[in-house]
Structures are given as C-alpha cells and as structure tokens.
Design a protein around this motif. Structure first.
Motif, PDB file in Angstrom:
ATOM      1  N   MET A  43     -60.346-124.238  28.241  1.00  0.00           N
ATOM      2  CA  MET A  43     -61.083-123.219  27.501  1.00  0.00           C
ATOM      3  C   MET A  43     -60.586-121.807  27.820  1.00  0.00           C
ATOM      4  O   MET A  43     -60.494-120.969  26.927  1.00  0.00           O
ATOM      5  CB  MET A  43     -62.584-123.347  27.822  1.00  0.00           C
ATOM      6  CG  MET A  43     -63.469-122.602  26.874  1.00  0.00           C
ATOM      7  SD  MET A  43     -63.241-123.206  25.176  1.00  0.00           S
ATOM      8  CE  MET A  43     -64.447-122.221  24.339  1.00  0.00           C
ATOM      9  N   TRP A  52     -57.114-117.070  15.004  1.00  0.00           N
ATOM     10  CA  TRP A  52     -56.979-117.851  13.769  1.00  0.00           C
ATOM     11  C   TRP A  52     -56.916-116.924  12.567  1.00  0.00           C
ATOM     12  O   TRP A  52     -57.872-116.233  12.235  1.00  0.00           O
ATOM     13  CB  TRP A  52     -58.169-118.812  13.651  1.00  0.00           C
ATOM     14  CG  TRP A  52     -58.084-119.724  12.481  1.00  0.00           C
ATOM     15  CD1 TRP A  52     -58.609-119.510  11.232  1.00  0.00           C
ATOM     16  CD2 TRP A  52     -57.442-121.007  12.426  1.00  0.00           C
ATOM     17  NE1 TRP A  52     -58.323-120.564  10.403  1.00  0.00           N
ATOM     18  CE2 TRP A  52     -57.612-121.505  11.112  1.00  0.00           C
ATOM     19  CE3 TRP A  52     -56.739-121.780  13.346  1.00  0.00           C
ATOM     20  CZ2 TRP A  52     -57.108-122.743  10.714  1.00  0.00           C
ATOM     21  CZ3 TRP A  52     -56.251-123.019  12.940  1.00  0.00           C
ATOM     22  CH2 TRP A  52     -56.438-123.481  11.643  1.00  0.00           C
ATOM     23  N   CYS A  61     -62.751-123.202   4.415  1.00  0.00           N
ATOM     24  CA  CYS A  61     -64.220-123.250   4.537  1.00  0.00           C
ATOM     25  C   CYS A  61     -64.874-121.873   4.405  1.00  0.00           C
ATOM     26  O   CYS A  61     -65.907-121.728   3.734  1.00  0.00           O
ATOM     27  CB  CYS A  61     -64.665-123.952   5.829  1.00  0.00           C
ATOM     28  SG  CYS A  61     -63.925-123.321   7.328  1.00  0.00           S
ATOM     29  N   ASP A  62     -64.290-120.844   5.016  1.00  0.00           N
ATOM     30  CA  ASP A  62     -64.934-119.524   4.951  1.00  0.00           C
ATOM     31  C   ASP A  62     -64.881-118.956   3.533  1.00  0.00           C
ATOM     32  O   ASP A  62     -65.839-118.326   3.067  1.00  0.00           O
ATOM     33  CB  ASP A  62     -64.274-118.551   5.943  1.00  0.00           C
ATOM     34  CG  ASP A  62     -64.673-118.838   7.381  1.00  0.00           C
ATOM     35  OD1 ASP A  62     -65.215-119.929   7.634  1.00  0.00           O
ATOM     36  OD2 ASP A  62     -64.451-117.977   8.256  1.00  0.00           O
ATOM     37  N   GLY A  83     -67.513-119.561  14.094  1.00  0.00           N
ATOM     38  CA  GLY A  83     -66.058-119.475  13.952  1.00  0.00           C
ATOM     39  C   GLY A  83     -65.637-118.417  12.954  1.00  0.00           C
ATOM     40  O   GLY A  83     -65.433-118.685  11.775  1.00  0.00           O
ATOM     41  N   SER A 109     -62.667-116.676  20.878  1.00  0.00           N
ATOM     42  CA  SER A 109     -61.347-116.068  21.061  1.00  0.00           C
ATOM     43  C   SER A 109     -61.471-114.572  21.358  1.00  0.00           C
ATOM     44  O   SER A 109     -62.036-113.817  20.564  1.00  0.00           O
ATOM     45  CB  SER A 109     -60.532-116.286  19.776  1.00  0.00           C
ATOM     46  OG  SER A 109     -59.579-115.260  19.608  1.00  0.00           O
ATOM     47  N   TYR A 138     -71.389-123.614  22.855  1.00  0.00           N
ATOM     48  CA  TYR A 138     -72.110-124.641  23.613  1.00  0.00           C
ATOM     49  C   TYR A 138     -72.927-124.045  24.766  1.00  0.00           C
ATOM     50  O   TYR A 138     -73.632-124.768  25.456  1.00  0.00           O
ATOM     51  CB  TYR A 138     -71.123-125.696  24.138  1.00  0.00           C
ATOM     52  CG  TYR A 138     -70.426-126.448  23.021  1.00  0.00           C
ATOM     53  CD1 TYR A 138     -71.078-127.468  22.330  1.00  0.00           C
ATOM     54  CD2 TYR A 138     -69.132-126.113  22.632  1.00  0.00           C
ATOM     55  CE1 TYR A 138     -70.448-128.137  21.288  1.00  0.00           C
ATOM     56  CE2 TYR A 138     -68.493-126.780  21.599  1.00  0.00           C
ATOM     57  CZ  TYR A 138     -69.154-127.795  20.934  1.00  0.00           C
ATOM     58  OH  TYR A 138     -68.528-128.456  19.903  1.00  0.00           O
TER      59      TYR A 138
HETATM   60  C1  LIG Z   1     -60.041-123.165  13.252  1.00  0.00           C
HETATM   61  S1  LIG Z   1     -60.735-121.584  13.508  1.00  0.00           S
HETATM   62  C2  LIG Z   1     -61.528-121.340  11.919  1.00  0.00           C
HETATM   63  C3  LIG Z   1     -62.002-119.937  11.679  1.00  0.00           C
HETATM   64  C4  LIG Z   1     -62.645-119.708  10.319  1.00  0.00           C
HETATM   65  N1  LIG Z   1     -63.905-120.423  10.209  1.00  0.00           N
HETATM   66  C5  LIG Z   1     -61.697-120.135   9.230  1.00  0.00           C
HETATM   67  O1  LIG Z   1     -61.894-121.211   8.654  1.00  0.00           O
HETATM   68  O2  LIG Z   1     -60.750-119.395   8.923  1.00  0.00           O
HETATM   69  C6  LIG Z   1     -62.070-121.984  14.607  1.00  0.00           C
HETATM   70  C7  LIG Z   1     -62.979-120.860  14.962  1.00  0.00           C
HETATM   71  O3  LIG Z   1     -63.978-121.336  15.860  1.00  0.00           O
HETATM   72  C8  LIG Z   1     -64.044-120.493  17.000  1.00  0.00           C
HETATM   73  N2  LIG Z   1     -64.402-121.314  18.172  1.00  0.00           N
HETATM   74  C9  LIG Z   1     -63.674-122.297  18.722  1.00  0.00           C
HETATM   75  N3  LIG Z   1     -64.311-122.827  19.773  1.00  0.00           N
HETATM   76  C10 LIG Z   1     -65.476-122.159  19.892  1.00  0.00           C
HETATM   77  C11 LIG Z   1     -66.553-122.241  20.791  1.00  0.00           C
HETATM   78  N4  LIG Z   1     -66.578-123.137  21.779  1.00  0.00           N
HETATM   79  N5  LIG Z   1     -67.572-121.372  20.638  1.00  0.00           N
HETATM   80  C12 LIG Z   1     -67.555-120.455  19.647  1.00  0.00           C
HETATM   81  N6  LIG Z   1     -66.565-120.338  18.749  1.00  0.00           N
HETATM   82  C13 LIG Z   1     -65.529-121.186  18.863  1.00  0.00           C
HETATM   83  C14 LIG Z   1     -62.668-119.892  17.123  1.00  0.00           C
HETATM   84  O4  LIG Z   1     -62.716-118.704  17.887  1.00  0.00           O
HETATM   85  C15 LIG Z   1     -62.318-119.692  15.654  1.00  0.00           C
HETATM   86  O5  LIG Z   1     -62.879-118.506  15.173  1.00  0.00           O
END
Ligand SMILES: C[S@@+](CC[C@H](N)C(=O)[O-])C[C@H]1O[C@@H](n2cnc3c(N)ncnc32)[C@H](O)[C@@H]1O
Length: 229
Positions: A43, A52, A61-62, A83, A109, A138
């Motif tokens: 982590m 990202w 998705c966004d 995310g 991030s 989490y």
């Molecule tokens: C694959 S990226 C997708 C970002 C955005 N939703 C998109 O589709 O463009 C995953 C996102 O989840 C966030 N993320 C990953 N693990 C996380 C965690 N444990 N807690 C909070 N955010 C998390 C990352 O920082 C990132 O912004």
C-alpha cells in the motif's frame, strides 16, 4: 544441522516470492511498469507512486457516472465517490451543474490528491462542492462518514490488502454494509460491472440481494444501480 526436503522447498518458495516481489517493486519505481493494483508492491508504494489518468476506453465508469447524473437530473444531492483519479472528472463536471451536488471523493494516491490541491488553488470554487480525502477507504467507519444520497463503489474488491488488516477497519463485505448504513432511504449505490474485480464484487452484491437487503433499480451502460430495501 540438516534441513529436510520439505523445509528446503519452503525456503526456496519464500526466496522465489521475495525475488518476484522485489522485481515488481523495482519495475514500479522505475516507472517501466505501474500495476493498477497495489498487490505485490504494498500500500505505501501504491499510495506514493500511483496516479490514474482518465482512460475513457478501458475505464469509463466516471464518465458514465456523470452521464447518469445528467440523465436523471441528480443535482443538489450528497455523493460519496470511491476513486477520484488524478483527473477529478466527476468533481470538475459536477461544478458545471446548475445546482451542483456535494461530493466527497476519496483517493489512496498522494499524486492524485496533490492534483486536487493544485486544481483548488487555481479554481477556488471547486472545493465548495467537491472535497477529496486522502485515505484508505478501508479505514473509514460509521464515525467518520455522514449520510449520502448517492454512493459509487466502482472499485469494490480491487484494493483490499489482507496484509494491512492491522491498519484498517473494513473488508469488502463490511465496507459495502457501512455504505448501505450511510445511504439515505431511496438513496442509490452504484457498482461498475467493468471493474477488474467485478466477479468478486458481484458475489457480495448478490449475497445482499438474496438476503433481501438491496435491489437493482437501474442500469446505465456498465453501471449497475441499486437501492436499499
Ligand atoms: C483505477 S483508478 C480509477 C479512477 C477513476 N474512478 C476512473 O475510473 O478514472 C482507482 C482509484 O481508486 C483509488 N483507490 C485505490 N485504492 C484505494 C483505497 N484503498 N482507498 C481509497 N481509494 C483508493 C485510487 O487512488 C484511484 O483514484
């Protein structure tokens, strides 16, 4: 002292695992390969180095979420968004709504969070309706969250690390239950069927559906929209 065969197998297994892990970490640091998930790198490294960019083809998705908000004229509501990405597309698009939603986004991030800070320094209106928390989702609990009209859990099951169990409060099942508890009556919780871990997330969703706790009310492109029973 001699090491019996089963022990030596065990030691060579550990050595192989450590070597693979160190290669993954080196590739990650060198930017030659940035895994999308923290598995294998841990982590801390993921938090420090991942970022990202918006990828409309591979991860829409966004974009679909903003389209869904517009299609259903969802304005002036409270939204939790799991995310943000470095693009902060959801927050920036929401700012253009006649009556923007109040969004709490979360990112794990540091670079994505820094890009939010930079945006707010230039675009001083942004944080009025869009706030971004730098935290591991989490670690959230009922004490740290308000209630929401809309929750996106697009990345359920993608980022849980069992080795971090001493640092966090939730797993994927309890995380979903936490957000259901925080969902207002008639609120909507959205999942992303294009997620890399949708198979695992779908099992959790189906279990709650079979228990009569949630029901699907809508679908928009690859987004599945549920509400509480
Ligand atoms: C694959 S990226 C997708 C970002 C955005 N939703 C998109 O589709 O463009 C995953 C996102 O989840 C966030 N993320 C990953 N693990 C996380 C965690 N444990 N807690 C909070 N955010 C998390 C990352 O920082 C990132 O912004």
């Amino acid at each position: 002292m001699t090491i019996d065969d089963s022990n030596s197998d065990w030691f060579s297994g550990i050595r192989r695992f450590a070597a693979q892990n160190s290669i993954v970490r080196k590739l990650y640091y060198s930017k030659l390969q940035r895994p999308d998930l923290p598995n294998g790198i841990g982590m801390s490294l993921y938090q420090a180095r991942s970022s990202w960019a918006l990828q409309p083809d591979s991860c829409p998705c966004d974009i679909q979420f903003v389209e869904y908000l517009k299609q259903h004229n969802i304005q002036g509501k409270s939204i939790f968004h799991f995310g943000t990405g470095e693009h902060h597309f959801v927050g920036l698009q929401n700012q253009r709504f006649g009556q923007p939603n109040e969004i709490l986004g979360i990112t794990a991030s540091a670079l994505e969070h820094q890009s939010y800070v930079q945006l707010v320094l230039k675009n001083t209106q942004l944080s009025k309706y869009y706030k971004v928390l730098f935290a591991d989702i989490y670690t959230l609990t009922a004490n740290t969250l308000p209630t929401f009209d809309v929750v996106t859990l697009f990345h359920l099951c993608e980022f849980y690390l069992s080795e971090n169990v001493h640092l966090i409060h939730q797993n994927d099942e309890t995380l979903l239950q936490l957000f259901l508890d925080k969902l207002r009556p008639d609120g909507r919780i959205l999942f992303y069927s294009g997620s890399q871990k949708w198979q695992a997330a779908e099992l959790i969703v189906q279990t709650l559906e079979a228990a009569g706790k949630i029901k699907q009310i809508d679908q928009y492109e690859s987004l599945l929209i549920y509400t509480k029973n």
